[in-house]
Write an enzyme that holds these catalytic residues in place. Structure first.
Site, PDB file in Angstrom:
ATOM      1  N   SER A  88       0.734  -1.274  -0.055  1.00  0.00           N
ATOM      2  CA  SER A  88      -0.083   0.034   0.126  1.00  0.00           C
ATOM      3  C   SER A  88       1.068   1.129  -0.013  1.00  0.00           C
ATOM      4  O   SER A  88       0.419   2.351  -0.404  1.00  0.00           O
ATOM      5  CB  SER A  88      -0.801  -0.113   1.379  1.00  0.00           C
ATOM      6  OG  SER A  88      -1.410  -1.047   1.461  1.00  0.00           O
ATOM      7  N   HIS A 136      -1.715  -2.752  -6.843  1.00  0.00           N
ATOM      8  CA  HIS A 136      -2.409  -2.376  -5.862  1.00  0.00           C
ATOM      9  C   HIS A 136      -3.929  -2.711  -6.053  1.00  0.00           C
ATOM     10  O   HIS A 136      -4.572  -1.960  -6.548  1.00  0.00           O
ATOM     11  CB  HIS A 136      -2.052  -1.096  -5.283  1.00  0.00           C
ATOM     12  CG  HIS A 136      -2.482  -0.598  -4.013  1.00  0.00           C
ATOM     13  ND1 HIS A 136      -2.679   0.742  -3.874  1.00  0.00           N
ATOM     14  CD2 HIS A 136      -2.997  -1.221  -2.891  1.00  0.00           C
ATOM     15  CE1 HIS A 136      -3.019   0.915  -2.265  1.00  0.00           C
ATOM     16  NE2 HIS A 136      -3.183  -0.237  -2.056  1.00  0.00           N
ATOM     17  N   GLU A 189      -4.554  -0.312  -8.921  1.00  0.00           N
ATOM     18  CA  GLU A 189      -3.571   0.714  -9.141  1.00  0.00           C
ATOM     19  C   GLU A 189      -2.344   0.011  -9.561  1.00  0.00           C
ATOM     20  O   GLU A 189      -1.906  -0.636  -8.780  1.00  0.00           O
ATOM     21  CB  GLU A 189      -3.552   1.245  -7.911  1.00  0.00           C
ATOM     22  CG  GLU A 189      -2.898   2.708  -7.924  1.00  0.00           C
ATOM     23  CD  GLU A 189      -2.868   3.632  -6.708  1.00  0.00           C
ATOM     24  OE1 GLU A 189      -2.961   2.854  -5.547  1.00  0.00           O
ATOM     25  OE2 GLU A 189      -2.813   4.711  -6.738  1.00  0.00           O
ATOM     26  N   ASN A 234      -3.801   6.354  -1.952  1.00  0.00           N
ATOM     27  CA  ASN A 234      -3.673   6.767  -0.599  1.00  0.00           C
ATOM     28  C   ASN A 234      -3.173   8.349  -0.306  1.00  0.00           C
ATOM     29  O   ASN A 234      -3.353   8.760   0.961  1.00  0.00           O
ATOM     30  CB  ASN A 234      -2.780   5.576   0.007  1.00  0.00           C
ATOM     31  CG  ASN A 234      -3.417   4.302   0.495  1.00  0.00           C
ATOM     32  OD1 ASN A 234      -4.586   4.153   0.625  1.00  0.00           O
ATOM     33  ND2 ASN A 234      -2.677   3.277   0.497  1.00  0.00           N
TER      34      ASN A 234
HETATM   35  N1  LIG Z   1      -5.796  -4.817   4.018  1.00  0.00           N
HETATM   36  C1  LIG Z   1      -6.007  -3.954   2.865  1.00  0.00           C
HETATM   37  O1  LIG Z   1      -7.174  -3.143   2.892  1.00  0.00           O
HETATM   38  C2  LIG Z   1      -4.838  -3.709   2.162  1.00  0.00           C
HETATM   39  C3  LIG Z   1      -5.300  -3.034   0.917  1.00  0.00           C
HETATM   40  C4  LIG Z   1      -4.296  -3.024  -0.264  1.00  0.00           C
HETATM   41  C5  LIG Z   1      -3.167  -3.557  -0.128  1.00  0.00           C
HETATM   42  N2  LIG Z   1      -2.697  -3.968   1.233  1.00  0.00           N
HETATM   43  C6  LIG Z   1      -1.315  -4.743   1.440  1.00  0.00           C
HETATM   44  O2  LIG Z   1      -1.419  -5.903   1.013  1.00  0.00           O
HETATM   45  C7  LIG Z   1      -0.520  -6.738   2.139  1.00  0.00           C
HETATM   46  C8  LIG Z   1      -1.161  -7.727   2.740  1.00  0.00           C
HETATM   47  O3  LIG Z   1      -2.131  -7.191   3.778  1.00  0.00           O
HETATM   48  P1  LIG Z   1      -3.302  -7.974   4.347  1.00  0.00           P
HETATM   49  O4  LIG Z   1      -4.164  -6.921   4.664  1.00  0.00           O
HETATM   50  O5  LIG Z   1      -3.729  -9.185   3.308  1.00  0.00           O
HETATM   51  O6  LIG Z   1      -2.443  -8.544   5.573  1.00  0.00           O
HETATM   52  P2  LIG Z   1      -2.699  -9.881   6.541  1.00  0.00           P
HETATM   53  O7  LIG Z   1      -2.054  -9.857   7.735  1.00  0.00           O
HETATM   54  O8  LIG Z   1      -4.130 -10.333   6.372  1.00  0.00           O
HETATM   55  O9  LIG Z   1      -1.951 -10.996   5.638  1.00  0.00           O
HETATM   56  C9  LIG Z   1      -0.546 -11.052   5.341  1.00  0.00           C
HETATM   57  C10 LIG Z   1      -0.275 -12.585   5.182  1.00  0.00           C
HETATM   58  O10 LIG Z   1       1.108 -12.548   4.935  1.00  0.00           O
HETATM   59  C11 LIG Z   1       1.739 -13.845   5.425  1.00  0.00           C
HETATM   60  N3  LIG Z   1       3.130 -13.766   5.518  1.00  0.00           N
HETATM   61  C12 LIG Z   1       3.767 -12.955   6.347  1.00  0.00           C
HETATM   62  N4  LIG Z   1       5.137 -12.921   6.236  1.00  0.00           N
HETATM   63  C13 LIG Z   1       5.481 -13.877   5.226  1.00  0.00           C
HETATM   64  C14 LIG Z   1       6.486 -14.546   4.751  1.00  0.00           C
HETATM   65  N5  LIG Z   1       7.627 -14.095   5.073  1.00  0.00           N
HETATM   66  N6  LIG Z   1       6.168 -15.402   3.941  1.00  0.00           N
HETATM   67  C15 LIG Z   1       4.895 -15.925   3.423  1.00  0.00           C
HETATM   68  N7  LIG Z   1       3.873 -15.422   3.850  1.00  0.00           N
HETATM   69  C16 LIG Z   1       4.078 -14.225   4.969  1.00  0.00           C
HETATM   70  C17 LIG Z   1       1.039 -14.142   7.014  1.00  0.00           C
HETATM   71  O11 LIG Z   1       1.169 -15.006   7.651  1.00  0.00           O
HETATM   72  C18 LIG Z   1      -0.432 -13.510   6.394  1.00  0.00           C
HETATM   73  O12 LIG Z   1      -1.193 -14.484   6.307  1.00  0.00           O
HETATM   74  C19 LIG Z   1       0.272  -5.607   2.652  1.00  0.00           C
HETATM   75  O13 LIG Z   1       1.443  -5.024   2.071  1.00  0.00           O
HETATM   76  C20 LIG Z   1      -0.887  -4.459   2.686  1.00  0.00           C
HETATM   77  O14 LIG Z   1      -0.215  -3.177   2.763  1.00  0.00           O
HETATM   78  C21 LIG Z   1      -3.721  -4.424   2.229  1.00  0.00           C
END
Ligand SMILES: NC(=O)c1ccc[n+]([C@@H]2O[C@H](COP(=O)([O-])OP(=O)(O)OC[C@H]3O[C@@H](n4cnc5c(N)ncnc54)[C@H](O)[C@@H]3O)[C@@H](O)[C@H]2O)c1
Length: 290
Positions: free
Chosen positions: A119, A140, A152, A190
């Protein structure tokens, strides 16, 4: 080049959604996480999402079965070989992401495209953890991925046109509309959202209006589906503070300074829906308590 085999690493909120929409578009998908159990949990979430659609009559059972059959699960970066694209959706932590990309660089095919769903972290910076800055890009997605119509696409300083074109086509195959952003802090969405929510927190902090009136103002006066404070609670006040800090550091411009009240709430653990308390109070099902 066409993208048909997709490796998603990080099977959390975003990763499972990305795997679901990719498989629904006919792609073969491997969904991976730190452990096989976490990856399976991500796939199970997809199963429940699809079941809800079947129950509502929006999807045939046979189509749901086919989508699930196209998704296999894995552990870590090891299974990345044999895929056209690797999409990374691990924690929003630069060192975790860099370590993940270093491992993927060793295991993925030399010509695979690398895409991060970050993000806020610099795409140009993450690309330096790999051997392929020209084939590194930001994809994104927005949450919930199956519902939100936007992707995005962020071009790092060295991202080449072939990679961009392949990702644009892929995003459109998933049924999404694409906007393109250069790699500056907050990208496009963002960068707009952060200051909007932050200004609402300043207005609350200065007692210009109540939380309810600020949110009602945005909903009925601006036609937004949610007010900025309830949206911040929904996204996570910690995530929004992170966005403001990235904008502030990245541009070095005081206009992006986080509202002190937002920082104070995060310090107190009032992160929003996920902790039951933010600008509003929530019950254990995430419903707002009046
Ligand atoms: N939550 C949102 O609304 C949103 C929106 C757009 C982008 N994002 C981005 O997406 C990404 C993930 O966010 P999320 O909300 O899904 O988080 P989340 O915590 O729900 O999921 C992250 C996952 O990654 C796994 N993980 C962590 N380290 C790891 C590794 N070394 N190897 C393999 N798996 C690993 C974790 O076990 C977890 O299941 C982030 O970069 C976040 O900024 C989030």
């Amino acid at each position: 080049m066409s993208i048909d085999r997709v490796f998603v690493i990080g099977a959390g909120l975003m990763g499972h959604g990305i795997a679901q929409v990719s498989a629904a578009a006919g792609k073969r998908v491997t969904l991976s996480d730190r452990t096989a159990e976490l990856a399976d949990k991500g796939k199970a979430r997809i199963g429940s999402n699809l079941k809800r659609q079947v129950d509502k009559g929006k999807l045939e059972q046979s189509a749901a079965d086919e989508i699930l059959e196209r998704i296999s699960t894995g552990e870590g970066a090891d299974g990345a070989a044999g895929h056209d694209i690797v999409i990374e959706a691990v924690f929003e932590d630069e060192s975790v992401k860099r370590q993940t990309w270093e491992a993927l660089t060793k295991s993925a095919d030399a010509d695979a495209i690398f895409a991060s769903n970050t993000s806020s972290i610099s795409i140009t910076g993450l690309a330096t953890a790999t051997d392929r800055a020209p084939r590194f890009i930001g994809l994104h997605f927005f949450s919930p991925v199956p519902v939100m119509g936007l992707i995005e696409i962020i071009r790092g300083l060295e991202t080449d046109d072939e990679t961009y074109d392949a990702c644009r086509t892929f995003a459109e195959e998933l049924g999404k509309t694409v906007i393109e952003s250069k790699d500056y802090p907050g990208f496009l969405v963002n960068r707009m959202l952060g200051p909007f929510i932050n200004e609402a927190v300043f207005a609350l902090m200065e007692s210009t209006g109540t939380a309810e009136d600020i949110d009602t103002g945005a909903k009925l006066g601006l036609n937004h589906p949610m007010g900025p404070l309830e949206l911040s609670d929904f996204i996570g006040n910690d995530v929004m503070l992170g966005v403001m800090d990235v904008l502030y550091r990245g541009f070095g411009d005081p206009k992006f300074r986080a509202a002190p009240l937002l920082r104070q709430m995060v310090t107190a653990g009032h992160l929003g829906r996920k902790t039951g308390r933010g600008f509003y109070t929530y019950d254990e099902t995430g419903k707002k308590v009046e």
